[in-house]
Design a protein around this motif. Structure first.
Motif, short mmCIF file in Angstrom:
data_model
loop_
_atom_site.label_atom_id
_atom_site.label_comp_id
_atom_site.label_asym_id
_atom_site.label_seq_id
_atom_site.Cartn_x
_atom_site.Cartn_y
_atom_site.Cartn_z
N SER A 1 0.85 -1.19 0.00
CA SER A 1 0.00 0.00 0.00
C SER A 1 0.88 1.24 0.00
CB SER A 1 -0.93 0.01 1.22
OG SER A 1 -0.18 0.10 2.43
N ARG B 1 -4.30 2.76 -6.49
CA ARG B 1 -3.63 3.94 -7.06
C ARG B 1 -3.22 3.67 -8.51
NH1 ARG B 1 -0.05 7.62 -4.74
NH2 ARG B 1 -1.48 7.72 -2.96
N ARG C 1 -1.74 -0.35 -3.41
CA ARG C 1 -1.05 0.14 -4.60
C ARG C 1 -1.91 -0.03 -5.85
NH1 ARG C 1 4.40 1.14 -3.82
NH2 ARG C 1 5.22 0.34 -1.85
N ARG D 1 0.66 12.05 -8.36
CA ARG D 1 -0.80 12.07 -8.25
C ARG D 1 -1.34 13.29 -8.98
NH1 ARG D 1 -1.55 11.90 -1.98
NH2 ARG D 1 -3.48 12.87 -2.61
N ASN E 1 -1.75 7.80 1.29
CA ASN E 1 -2.56 8.69 0.47
C ASN E 1 -2.64 10.08 1.10
OD1 ASN E 1 -4.31 9.12 -1.82
ND2 ASN E 1 -6.02 9.18 -0.38
N ALA F 1 -4.36 5.55 -12.47
CA ALA F 1 -3.21 6.15 -13.15
C ALA F 1 -3.04 5.54 -14.54
CB ALA F 1 -1.94 5.96 -12.32
N LEU G 1 2.75 5.32 -9.55
CA LEU G 1 2.38 5.18 -8.14
C LEU G 1 2.69 6.39 -7.29
CD1 LEU G 1 3.57 1.51 -7.53
CD2 LEU G 1 1.22 2.32 -7.75
N GLU G 2 3.70 7.14 -7.64
CA GLU G 2 4.11 8.23 -6.77
C GLU G 2 3.51 9.56 -7.17
OE1 GLU G 2 5.59 7.47 -4.08
OE2 GLU G 2 5.84 5.40 -4.70
N ARG H 1 -3.89 4.97 4.11
CA ARG H 1 -3.14 4.24 3.10
C ARG H 1 -4.12 3.54 2.15
NH1 ARG H 1 2.23 3.67 4.64
NH2 ARG H 1 2.51 2.09 3.02
N VAL H 2 -3.74 3.45 0.90
CA VAL H 2 -4.57 2.75 -0.09
C VAL H 2 -3.74 1.65 -0.74
CG1 VAL H 2 -6.05 4.74 -0.55
CG2 VAL H 2 -3.99 4.40 -1.93
#
Length: 368
Positions: A189, A300, A297, A368, A192, A304, A365-366, A294-295
């Motif tokens: 995870s 997210r 991965r 946003r 967030n 994306a 992932l990083e 936290r979410v």
């Protein structure tokens, strides 16, 4: 009418989600995004058995979510039982009795005109600008309940029709596979958001930010609405903090770690840590509660990837690359040759302007 390109893409993405390496209610947001492309609705709720055995709920951001606490009012629930065949709270009964999509007339026990006069409609649905409903109970192949969808339309929108029912019905097994609870891995995870609120040691609210308020509502649902009394789990957290403060720690020893509460639901994982705040005289007058969200991965990663607009094959391969699978395993999962996987991987890197997997993961992932 044949499906549109957008509908075909949404269906393909749902099929891909059903074959991912993770599943569970934490995938509800990307699932709902695809459902909106396939069935027009204004908002929705997803009701499912929570980790503690009680029914949990995810409601899309909307006036309905802001008013969700009204639905849990005892008077509204009494009124609901008079006009609705099975409320969302009666999940076990719905699993036994509801098969396939159900339209409004199948969900109520009275004429629509009587529904419109009920407290249930006027206190819970009407203020949220909701009227029509399409319901679907999800089950595992063995018949165990997974969750229940409620899709809503407002009074100004057209009623759900036979085409909507048919589309929803065709998706039933697919949705059950995606949302069926799996193993939770908090390590898989990403953070967030994080925020702070202040309360007295006795649990009275002193200060909260809009961000903290939103996170607390996601973590506790309707239980967060009545701020005069904190949820029972938070009350216990404060009691643990006071107990630790009274007992102190041995001379020269280490201070005990701040008490912490862990929660998880369809919105992700929530860690709440309580810390005694000291005034100038050194006496604690407030407690700071840090909430970290936290979410998974995957939750997210999927939005994306969708935003990149890759062709479907590249979309799928990019997912497995970001998840760290070796190319031979990716090729086997996708039913393509290793050479084809390499070709698509090079196309993806060129298209996205990255050099390797680490840069791809960073991009997806990083940022946003």
């Amino acid at each position: 009418m044949p499906p549109t390109r957008i509908q075909l893409q949404a269906t393909a993405r749902l099929h891909q989600m059903a074959c991912l390496d993770v599943n569970g209610p934490q995938l509800i947001e990307p699932v709902l995004h695809e459902l909106h492309q396939l069935i027009g609705f204004d908002t929705s709720g997803y009701f499912y058995p929570g980790s503690g055995g009680a029914l949990d709920a995810y409601v899309e951001p909307s006036p309905a979510r802001d008013l969700m606490h009204t639905y849990f009012d005892s008077a509204v629930q009494r009124s609901e039982r008079k006009v609705v065949r099975r409320s969302a709270h009666d999940f076990a009964e719905a699993v036994r009795c509801e098969h396939g999509p159900q339209v409004l007339e199948q969900l109520i026990t009275v004429p629509v005109s009587e529904l419109l006069r009920s407290d249930f409609y006027n206190l819970a649905l009407r203020p949220a600008e909701l009227f029509d409903c399409l319901s679907l109970v999800l089950r595992t192949p063995q018949g165990q309940g997974v969750g229940s969808f409620k899709l809503y339309r407002g009074s100004a929108s057209p009623r759900f029709d036979a085409d909507d029912v048919a589309v929803f019905g065709r998706l039933e097994a697919l949705l059950a596979r995606i949302l069926q609870p799996g193993e939770l891995d908090a390590q898989d995870s990403v953070v967030n958001e994080s925020a702070m609120l202040l309360v007295t040691p006795q649990g009275r609210m002193l200060w909260t930010s809009p961000q903290a308020d939103l996170l607390m509502a996601q973590a506790f649902g309707p239980r967060w609405h009545h701020r005069s009394a904190l949820p029972a789990q938070l009350e216990m957290l404060l009691q643990n903090l006071q107990f630790a403060a009274r007992n102190g720690h041995p001379r020269g020893g280490f201070a005990p770690a701040p008490p912490q509460l862990e929660l998880h639901n369809a919105s992700g994982w929530f860690s709440l840590r309580a810390t005694q705040m000291a005034d100038a005289a050194g006496e604690g007058q407030a407690v700071g509660i840090q909430i970290t969200h936290r979410v998974p991965r995957v939750a997210r990663l999927l939005p994306a990837l969708r935003a990149l607009g890759l062709p479907q094959r590249q979309h799928e391969l990019a997912y497995w690359l970001a998840r760290g699978l070796p190319e031979p395993e990716i090729a086997a999962r996708m039913g393509i040759s290793a050479h084809t996987a390499t070709y698509h991987r090079r196309q993806i890197y060129t298209r996205l302007g990255v050099q390797n997997r680490l840069e791809l993961q960073d991009l997806l992932l990083e940022k946003r």
